[in-house]
Write a protein that holds these residues in place. Structure first.
Motif, PDB file in Angstrom:
ATOM      1  N   SER A   1      -5.717   0.039  -6.934  1.00 46.39           N
ATOM      2  CA  SER A   1      -5.343   1.423  -6.792  1.00 46.39           C
ATOM      3  C   SER A   1      -6.381   2.645  -7.482  1.00 46.39           C
TER       4      SER A   1
ATOM      5  N   ARG B   1      -3.347   3.223  -2.975  1.00 47.29           N
ATOM      6  CA  ARG B   1      -3.495   1.931  -2.988  1.00 47.29           C
ATOM      7  C   ARG B   1      -4.231   1.290  -1.708  1.00 47.29           C
TER       8      ARG B   1
ATOM      9  N   ASN C   1       0.623  -1.225   0.050  1.00 49.09           N
ATOM     10  CA  ASN C   1       0.052   0.103   0.182  1.00 49.09           C
ATOM     11  C   ASN C   1       0.655   1.297  -0.119  1.00 49.09           C
TER      12      ASN C   1
END
Lengths: 115, 115
Positions: free
Chosen positions: A75, A69, A52
């Motif tokens: 995303s 994300r 992330n």
């Protein structure tokens, strides 16, 4: 299995509006990349995620561009106050990881037109 | 900084003729090199990759490429062109270290195949 998917496939927006582009990577791929393809600039790297987090945002062309994300999966690339020069095809790619594989799998892209 | 140069933005060959698409790279570290193909309104599909194993790399659809360090080249070839090979081809380099293996692309070569 399913490949990288992107939505929408086409987006027409008026100058000054905000847009969100979505990328669904291949399941299990930890690395995710955004690129932009335009007539004048060719293919250029925008941003990369490992999990992330985005270790390198230097490819984003201006502070109007941002990306996130979540859950190590989907995303979203957001462009605020769109300009005509933002018109391009935005490509997303995913990879099993930054060290185990150097192969990136690309989605079909989102064609953005700013009028 | 890495860079990729593709000589010839357009290449035209007759069906059955040899295909040769040229790619030269610049990299300060041993490179990882890729050829991608893009059909109209589609994303990029990996043809082949060089990751420091054999210098002659075989890919899909009968394509191959040879890594020549002394010439900093990674030219793409196919002995006999087919109509279905008409597409745009991109050479790309990743140094494997920077930005989680982001790809730097050449400008692309559009291959046209004449019957």
């Amino acid at each position: 299995g399913a490949g990288v998917s992107q939505s929408p496939s086409n987006k027409v927006t008026e100058k000054g509006k905000d847009v969100e582009l979505r990328c669904d990577p291949i399941s299990g791929h930890t690395a995710l990349y955004w690129y932009r393809q335009s007539l004048g600039q060719g293919l250029e790297f925008l941003i990369y995620f490992q999990g992330n987090s985005a270790p390198d945002k230097s490819g984003l062309p201006s502070d109007r561009f941002s990306a996130e994300r979540t859950g190590g999966s989907v995303s979203t690339l957001t462009i605020q106050r769109t300009q005509q020069e933002d018109s391009a095809v935005y490509l997303c790619a995913s990879s099993p990881g930054r060290t185990f594989s150097y192969e990136q799998y690309f989605g079909p892209g989102t064609r953005l037109t700013v009028t | 900084a890495q860079s990729v140069t593709q000589l010839g933005s357009h290449v035209s060959v007759s069906e059955g003729a040899l295909v040769l698409l040229r790619c030269n790279y610049s990299s300060s570290v041993p490179p990882y090199l890729f050829w991608y193909v893009q059909y109209p309104n589609q994303g990029l599909q990996l043809l082949l990759k060089y990751t420091s194993a054999a210098t002659l790399v075989k890919g899909i659809n009968g394509f191959e490429a040879e890594f020549k360090k002394s010439e900093t080249s990674f030219h793409l070839t196919k002995p006999s062109a087919h109509m279905s090979d008409a597409a745009e081809y991109f050479c790309a380099v990743s140094d494997g270290w920077n930005a989680g293996n982001m790809l730097t692309f050449g400008g692309g070569t559009r291959l046209m195949v004449k019957p």
